[in-house]
Write a protein that holds these residues in place. Structure first.
Motif, PDB file in Angstrom:
ATOM      1  N   LEU A  24     -39.755  42.668-153.362  1.00 23.83           N
ATOM      2  CA  LEU A  24     -40.114  41.302-153.733  1.00 23.83           C
ATOM      3  C   LEU A  24     -39.101  40.259-153.287  1.00 23.83           C
ATOM      4  N   HIS A  25     -37.845  40.678-153.013  1.00 24.83           N
ATOM      5  CA  HIS A  25     -36.768  39.692-152.866  1.00 24.83           C
ATOM      6  C   HIS A  25     -35.942  39.886-151.597  1.00 24.83           C
ATOM      7  N   PRO A  26     -36.550  39.820-150.430  1.00 29.29           N
ATOM      8  CA  PRO A  26     -35.771  39.998-149.191  1.00 29.29           C
ATOM      9  C   PRO A  26     -34.742  38.896-148.964  1.00 29.29           C
ATOM     10  N   ARG A  27     -35.075  37.661-149.322  1.00 27.01           N
ATOM     11  CA  ARG A  27     -34.126  36.558-149.095  1.00 27.01           C
ATOM     12  C   ARG A  27     -32.927  36.680-150.036  1.00 27.01           C
ATOM     13  N   SER A  28     -33.168  37.005-151.293  1.00 24.53           N
ATOM     14  CA  SER A  28     -32.044  37.232-152.210  1.00 24.53           C
ATOM     15  C   SER A  28     -31.185  38.396-151.728  1.00 24.53           C
ATOM     16  N   ALA A  29     -31.810  39.441-151.204  1.00 25.35           N
ATOM     17  CA  ALA A  29     -31.047  40.583-150.692  1.00 25.35           C
ATOM     18  C   ALA A  29     -30.133  40.156-149.547  1.00 25.35           C
ATOM     19  N   ALA A  30     -30.658  39.319-148.644  1.00 25.28           N
ATOM     20  CA  ALA A  30     -29.849  38.855-147.510  1.00 25.28           C
ATOM     21  C   ALA A  30     -28.687  37.988-147.987  1.00 25.28           C
ATOM     22  N   ALA A  35     -22.955  37.143-149.400  1.00 25.21           N
ATOM     23  CA  ALA A  35     -21.998  36.760-150.440  1.00 25.21           C
ATOM     24  C   ALA A  35     -20.879  37.777-150.577  1.00 25.21           C
ATOM     25  N   ARG A  36     -21.183  39.044-150.325  1.00 26.58           N
ATOM     26  CA  ARG A  36     -20.162  40.072-150.487  1.00 26.58           C
ATOM     27  C   ARG A  36     -19.029  39.950-149.466  1.00 26.58           C
ATOM     28  N   THR A  37     -19.225  39.140-148.437  1.00 31.71           N
ATOM     29  CA  THR A  37     -18.175  38.969-147.430  1.00 31.71           C
ATOM     30  C   THR A  37     -16.930  38.324-148.023  1.00 31.71           C
ATOM     31  N   HIS A  38     -17.115  37.290-148.840  1.00 38.52           N
ATOM     32  CA  HIS A  38     -15.957  36.548-149.348  1.00 38.52           C
ATOM     33  C   HIS A  38     -15.923  36.370-150.863  1.00 38.52           C
ATOM     34  N   LEU A  39     -17.011  36.653-151.550  1.00 34.14           N
ATOM     35  CA  LEU A  39     -17.018  36.532-153.004  1.00 34.14           C
ATOM     36  C   LEU A  39     -16.641  37.871-153.627  1.00 34.14           C
ATOM     37  N   LEU A  40     -15.654  37.852-154.488  1.00 34.59           N
ATOM     38  CA  LEU A  40     -15.277  39.052-155.219  1.00 34.59           C
ATOM     39  C   LEU A  40     -16.489  39.561-155.993  1.00 34.59           C
ATOM     40  N   SER A  41     -16.819  40.823-155.807  1.00 36.32           N
ATOM     41  CA  SER A  41     -17.999  41.451-156.404  1.00 36.32           C
ATOM     42  C   SER A  41     -19.303  40.890-155.854  1.00 36.32           C
ATOM     43  N   GLY A  42     -19.228  39.954-154.906  1.00 36.34           N
ATOM     44  CA  GLY A  42     -20.424  39.407-154.291  1.00 36.34           C
ATOM     45  C   GLY A  42     -21.130  38.345-155.103  1.00 36.34           C
ATOM     46  N   VAL A  43     -20.487  37.857-156.176  1.00 36.95           N
ATOM     47  CA  VAL A  43     -21.094  36.871-157.066  1.00 36.95           C
ATOM     48  C   VAL A  43     -20.026  35.872-157.519  1.00 36.95           C
ATOM     49  N   PRO A  44     -20.425  34.661-157.928  1.00 37.36           N
ATOM     50  CA  PRO A  44     -19.437  33.674-158.386  1.00 37.36           C
ATOM     51  C   PRO A  44     -18.682  34.103-159.634  1.00 37.36           C
ATOM     52  N   MET A  45     -19.326  34.860-160.507  1.00 37.04           N
ATOM     53  CA  MET A  45     -18.688  35.402-161.700  1.00 37.04           C
ATOM     54  C   MET A  45     -19.043  36.880-161.780  1.00 37.04           C
ATOM     55  N   ALA A  46     -18.044  37.743-162.063  1.00 35.00           N
ATOM     56  CA  ALA A  46     -18.253  39.187-161.942  1.00 35.00           C
ATOM     57  C   ALA A  46     -19.362  39.706-162.843  1.00 35.00           C
ATOM     58  N   TRP A  47     -19.564  39.089-164.034  1.00 39.27           N
ATOM     59  CA  TRP A  47     -20.591  39.600-164.943  1.00 39.27           C
ATOM     60  C   TRP A  47     -22.001  39.434-164.369  1.00 39.27           C
ATOM     61  N   MET A  48     -22.152  38.627-163.315  1.00 38.69           N
ATOM     62  CA  MET A  48     -23.474  38.488-162.696  1.00 38.69           C
ATOM     63  C   MET A  48     -23.950  39.783-162.053  1.00 38.69           C
ATOM     64  N   THR A  49     -23.035  40.722-161.831  1.00 34.98           N
ATOM     65  CA  THR A  49     -23.434  42.024-161.291  1.00 34.98           C
ATOM     66  C   THR A  49     -24.238  42.829-162.305  1.00 34.98           C
ATOM     67  N   TRP A  51     -26.877  41.795-163.967  1.00 37.10           N
ATOM     68  CA  TRP A  51     -28.302  41.499-163.993  1.00 37.10           C
ATOM     69  C   TRP A  51     -29.075  42.730-163.550  1.00 37.10           C
ATOM     70  N   PRO A  52     -30.308  42.915-164.032  1.00 35.71           N
ATOM     71  CA  PRO A  52     -31.092  44.073-163.592  1.00 35.71           C
ATOM     72  C   PRO A  52     -31.429  43.969-162.116  1.00 35.71           C
ATOM     73  N   GLY A  53     -31.507  45.107-161.456  1.00 36.46           N
ATOM     74  CA  GLY A  53     -31.814  45.132-160.032  1.00 36.46           C
ATOM     75  C   GLY A  53     -30.588  45.444-159.207  1.00 36.46           C
ATOM     76  N   PRO A  54     -30.801  45.885-157.958  1.00 37.56           N
ATOM     77  CA  PRO A  54     -29.670  46.267-157.099  1.00 37.56           C
ATOM     78  C   PRO A  54     -28.806  45.088-156.658  1.00 37.56           C
ATOM     79  N   PHE A  55     -29.325  43.883-156.785  1.00 34.09           N
ATOM     80  CA  PHE A  55     -28.578  42.670-156.429  1.00 34.09           C
ATOM     81  C   PHE A  55     -29.131  41.529-157.283  1.00 34.09           C
ATOM     82  N   PRO A  56     -28.383  40.452-157.457  1.00 32.31           N
ATOM     83  CA  PRO A  56     -28.889  39.356-158.285  1.00 32.31           C
ATOM     84  C   PRO A  56     -29.920  38.508-157.552  1.00 32.31           C
ATOM     85  N   LEU A  57     -30.781  37.871-158.308  1.00 28.29           N
ATOM     86  CA  LEU A  57     -31.645  36.838-157.744  1.00 28.29           C
ATOM     87  C   LEU A  57     -30.801  35.627-157.369  1.00 28.29           C
TER      88      LEU A  57
END
Length: 451
Positions: A24-30, A35-49, A51-57
């Motif tokens: 359902l979410h190819p753009r969010s996946a991309a 984001a994982r290139t320069h964001l620690l944990s790939g998200v602005p805040m680590a607890w965002m990891t 969220w349900p699913g393999p990656f955040p919306l």
């Protein structure tokens, strides 16, 4: 949970939902990969990891009680920024106030004309006469703890097992099997052992509170009127009055953190239940989504603090912040408090929360599940056990796999719940149709477990 649903079945069902989420979410996946290139944990805040699913919306836009992601999918939002947006997203009054103030200047280290209005409105709503501002409720809690220590000459803070008060170090603790104070799992890099700063008791246990206060070293009791971050745990009849009496008897200040329990009404549980705190803390929704917070106190406490807060070295007191109380934050607070979180807003949102709970309870009853629904104002939550009386009981009943499955099942069908627990927050922008939609999808989720 019924014995017929095994962990193996949950793992299999969760894998199916994860695959659906990816499709359902190819753009969010991309964007997540980028984001994982320069964001620690790939998200602005680590607890965002979490969220349900393999990656955040990734969000595109939000308005009222709904939002749209970057893949163009729309969602019913029952999270509302975990209370930060309980007024609804993109309030026009707040957006207009922010735009107008930004054109006049955002921050100058000087008070704006909105400052006195905001303080007066906070006093009117919550009943404490003196106020100061902070950037977040975490900051406000830290400031109030410092003030309580300064006035009492005591060091420790009493909190309740599995409480949550932001990133306040004194509250990131738990009670061990033998009553000892331990760092809560996940508490990173603590500077002193928690037993040096904190004491811990069980919510709804006045005898345990008194045992902790008898040591004579507790500056303040920091609590929510009802626990909200470990499932909604409501106070027993007389517990909060007894807590007030014990604080008076043992010379400890009572701090009520109403950052979440503002859901009880326009004046929080403090006004709804006739409570009498020494200090009052609130953050999250005060600015309609802008980072703002405030803390209030009695006249007596304000008078005792005056010598410390008017001196030449108050700027290094550990209380404040260069961007705190900015003209932009005050404009947001004035716009929010004058157009939202009012009696008429709760008159619409609270019945919706009750209807949401009734819908969930109907599904639970239909399947004979040993689950519980609790309601606190416009907030409601279900838990996989009979109603807990304290955080320890609630935590012991946690079922992470079941949590993950239900969250992702709902998300894949356009319903966002609050992460980490099964909480829904209703706003004046929600409708009965939104409530019915959640009931429908929740019923589908439960049926899928029992098929």
């Amino acid at each position: 949970m019924p014995q017929t649903v095994t962990d193996d079945r949950l793992v299999s069902l969760l894998a199916q939902e994860e695959a659906r989420f990816v499709d359902l979410h190819p753009r969010s996946a991309a964007l997540a990969r980028e984001a994982r290139t320069h964001l620690l944990s790939g998200v602005p805040m680590a607890w965002m990891t979490r969220w349900p699913g393999p990656f955040p919306l990734f969000l595109q836009e939000a308005s009222g009680a709904h939002f749209r992601d970057v893949d163009g999918l729309s969602y019913l939002d029952l999270c509302l920024g975990d209370t930060g947006a309980m007024t609804g997203h993109a309030l026009p009054q707040v957006a207009e106030a922010l735009h107008a103030q930004a054109l006049r200047g955002i921050t100058t280290m000087l008070p704006s004309p909105d400052a006195a209005w905001v303080a007066g409105e906070l006093a009117r709503r919550f009943g404490l006469p003196k106020w100061q501002l902070a950037m977040t409720a975490t900051d406000a809690n830290r400031f109030v703890i410092r003030l309580a220590r300064q006035l009492s000459g005591k060091r420790r803070i009493l909190v309740f097992d599995y409480c949550y008060h932001g990133t306040v170090e004194e509250a990131l603790v738990m009670q061990g099997e033998h009553g000892e104070v331990l760092p809560r799992p996940g508490n990173l890099g603590w500077g002193a052992h928690p037993s040096e700063l904190s004491r811990v008791a069980q919510f709804n246990d006045l005898r345990g509170v008194e045992d902790a206060l008898r040591h004579g070293d507790v500056a303040a009791v920091l609590t929510e009127p009802a626990l909200t971050n470990i499932g909604i745990v409501l106070p027993d009849e007389g517990f909060l009055a007894g807590l007030r009496d014990l604080c008076d008897r043992y010379g400890a200040f009572l701090i009520l953190d109403e950052t979440h329990t503002i859901c009880a009404g326009p004046g929080g549980a403090t006004r709804e239940w006739g409570l009498q705190p020494d200090f009052f803390v609130i953050g999250k929704p005060l600015g309609g989504g802008m980072p703002t917070a405030a803390y209030g106190m009695t006249d007596d406490i304000a008078g005792r603090l005056a010598p410390f807060l008017t001196g030449v070295d108050v700027d290094v007191s550990g209380i404040g912040g260069t961007l705190t109380g900015s003209a932009l934050a005050l404009a947001a607070m004035r716009a929010t408090l004058s157009s939202a979180l009012r009696d008429e807003d709760f008159a619409r949102a609270v019945p919706l929360a009750r209807a949401w709970a009734d819908g969930v309870q109907g599904v639970i009853d239909r399947h004979g599940l040993p689950w519980t629904v609790q309601v606190l104002g416009c907030r409601a939550e279900y838990w996989f056990c009979p109603a807990p009386r304290n955080g320890r009981e609630a935590a012991a009943a946690g079922q992470p796999l079941l949590d993950a499955y239900l969250h992702l099942f709902l998300l894949n069908r356009g319903v966002l719940m609050t992460p980490f627990h099964n909480m829904a927050l209703l706003s004046p922008h929600h409708t009965q149709a939104d409530v019915d939609r959640h009931t429908e999808v929740f019923a589908q989720a439960v049926a899928s477990l029992l098929a």
